[in-house]
Enzyme design. Structure first.
Site, PDB file in Angstrom:
ATOM      1  CD  GLU A   1      -2.055  -3.883   4.812  1.00  0.00           C
ATOM      2  OE1 GLU A   1      -1.456  -4.890   4.369  1.00  0.00           O
ATOM      3  OE2 GLU A   1      -3.243  -3.615   4.521  1.00  0.00           O
TER       4      GLU A   1
ATOM      5  CG  HIS B   1      -1.854  -1.270   1.131  1.00  0.00           C
ATOM      6  ND1 HIS B   1      -2.915  -1.404   0.267  1.00  0.00           N
ATOM      7  CD2 HIS B   1      -1.767  -2.437   1.825  1.00  0.00           C
ATOM      8  CE1 HIS B   1      -3.466  -2.596   0.433  1.00  0.00           C
ATOM      9  NE2 HIS B   1      -2.782  -3.248   1.362  1.00  0.00           N
TER      10      HIS B   1
ATOM     11  CG  HIS C   1       0.586  -6.829   2.056  1.00  0.00           C
ATOM     12  ND1 HIS C   1      -0.294  -5.928   1.493  1.00  0.00           N
ATOM     13  CD2 HIS C   1       1.489  -7.120   1.076  1.00  0.00           C
ATOM     14  CE1 HIS C   1       0.058  -5.678   0.247  1.00  0.00           C
ATOM     15  NE2 HIS C   1       1.141  -6.399  -0.037  1.00  0.00           N
TER      16      HIS C   1
ATOM     17  CD  GLU D   1      -1.839 -10.348   4.376  1.00  0.00           C
ATOM     18  OE1 GLU D   1      -1.614  -9.403   5.167  1.00  0.00           O
ATOM     19  OE2 GLU D   1      -2.654 -10.265   3.440  1.00  0.00           O
TER      20      GLU D   1
END
Length: 236
Positions: free
Chosen positions: A74, A58, A127, A198
């Site tokens: 995030e 992101h 992430h 993640e």
């Protein structure tokens, strides 16, 4: 005239074979699905074994998942961790290419272009997970074709994260969360082994505490997993 005619007779079959081969490639690319696209993406790619691409998920207008009542983003967590992973790897003599090193917008296509142009040996996209329930722990996503080097990278990262205290593992998954026959863009379009990592749930108080209090340990764990993979891939 006879010599030219013989030369033409020799060239014609070769030309026909070339046209047939080209036709087969085009057909495979159009109907062969993710596996064929992934295979052709790897052709004519020679990576630099000392270069790694780190991709903080992101950024900019894409805040990603949110936690702690919307106060935790995030995009900020992924950048914090990625910068530390980069510093750790560079201290070991590796060249690290970051897809972003500040809060900026960068498309998925640009992220893969950065990795591919740098000839990186590995691509790790970092992430944070999220859920409306009680999810917790780390998980890795790799291409749906389950490439051996990608799985090795995911296994090594999970193993080292567990040693660093992130011992709740949600395992290694192939493809895409919303479709078994799809893939995350970064796994599909990167030319080197890749993983979308993640690192805990941004909606989990326990995961966030670990993230904040043991950020250096998590960064070292990621760097250890990456370095282990490079050494194993090179037979060291």
């Amino acid at each position: 005239m006879k010599i030219k005619h013989k030369q033409f007779n020799f060239i014609l079959p070769l030309l026909a074979m070339f046209v047939l081969a080209l036709s087969c490639v085009i057909t495979l690319m159009s109907v062969g699905g993710e596996e064929t696209v992934y295979y052709f993406n790897q052709l004519n790619f020679t990576p630099d074994p000392k270069t790694i691409c780190i991709d903080p998920g992101h950024g900019g207008s894409s805040s990603g998942a949110t936690g702690e009542g919307g106060k935790r983003l995030e995009k900020n967590d992924t950048l914090r961790l990625s910068l530390k992973v980069s510093d750790e790897l560079e201290s070991r003599g590796y060249t690290v290419v970051m897809t972003r090193d500040k809060d900026s917008d960068i498309s998925l296509e640009e992220r893969c272009n950065v990795a591919n142009k740098s000839k990186a040996a590995l691509f790790v996209s970092i992430h944070r997970n999220s859920t409306t329930g009680t999810g917790q722990g780390c998980e890795m996503w790799i291409h749906s074709t389950n490439p051996s080097d990608d799985r090795l990278l995911a296994e090594n990262i999970l193993q080292n994260l567990a040693l660093a205290g992130a011992d709740t593992s949600r395992g290694i998954h192939t493809g895409y969360r919303e479709g078994a026959n799809q893939n995350y863009y970064v796994n599909r379009c990167s030319k080197m082994p890749s993983v979308l990592a993640e690192i805990g749930f941004i909606t989990s108080e326990k995961d966030n505490t670990l993230f904040d209090e043991d950020l250096d340990a998590l960064a070292k764990a990621l760097a250890d997993g990456i370095e282990m993979t490079l050494l194993e891939m090179n037979g060291e």
